[in-house]
Design an enzyme around this catalytic site. Sequence first.
Site, PDB file in Angstrom:
ATOM      1  NE  ARG A   1      -3.757  -2.217   2.322  1.00  0.00           N
ATOM      2  CZ  ARG A   1      -4.691  -2.598   1.459  1.00  0.00           C
ATOM      3  NH1 ARG A   1      -5.029  -1.797   0.448  1.00  0.00           N
ATOM      4  NH2 ARG A   1      -5.298  -3.760   1.584  1.00  0.00           N
TER       5      ARG A   1
ATOM      6  CG  HIS B   1       6.511   3.008  -8.474  1.00  0.00           C
ATOM      7  ND1 HIS B   1       7.760   3.604  -8.593  1.00  0.00           N
ATOM      8  CD2 HIS B   1       5.640   4.013  -8.278  1.00  0.00           C
ATOM      9  CE1 HIS B   1       7.636   4.907  -8.443  1.00  0.00           C
ATOM     10  NE2 HIS B   1       6.350   5.184  -8.278  1.00  0.00           N
TER      11      HIS B   1
END
Length: 114
Positions: free
Chosen positions: A29, A100
């Site tokens: 997260r 990412h």
Amino acid sequence: MGDTIFGKIIRREIPADIVYEDDDVLAFRDLNPQAPVHVLFIPKQPIATLNDATPEDAALLGKVLLAAADYARQEGFAQDGYRTVINCNTHGGQTVYHLHVHLLAGRRLSWPPG
Ligand code: DGP
């Protein structure tokens, strides 16, 4: 290739809320969520930016994207929809130089981005 905060997360040197892991991909997260669901999917083998990816990275990048799609299905928001984003360099808003994929979901997201 320089190490980043994400390298430390991969090596468990700093904590993260990890939601998915396999041999090649880690997902956790985001510290600063921009939506009810905001998860970062990263290749364990670091690539600094999308500019640095080569044809040899094609399968790895595919695994990262497919892991995000699998997660969306498993968490039940695939049908409602979601957004995947790869920021690249300064104008793209990249701040961590370990490629990412942001997975954002849980609300209707505006488009175009600012
Ligand atoms: P980008 O701006 O595309 O490079 O996204 C980097 C994201 O990484 C940003 O949304 C915040 C997140 N982030 C930065 N440091 C940490 C950290 O230490 N832990 C976690 N979970 N997320 C982080």
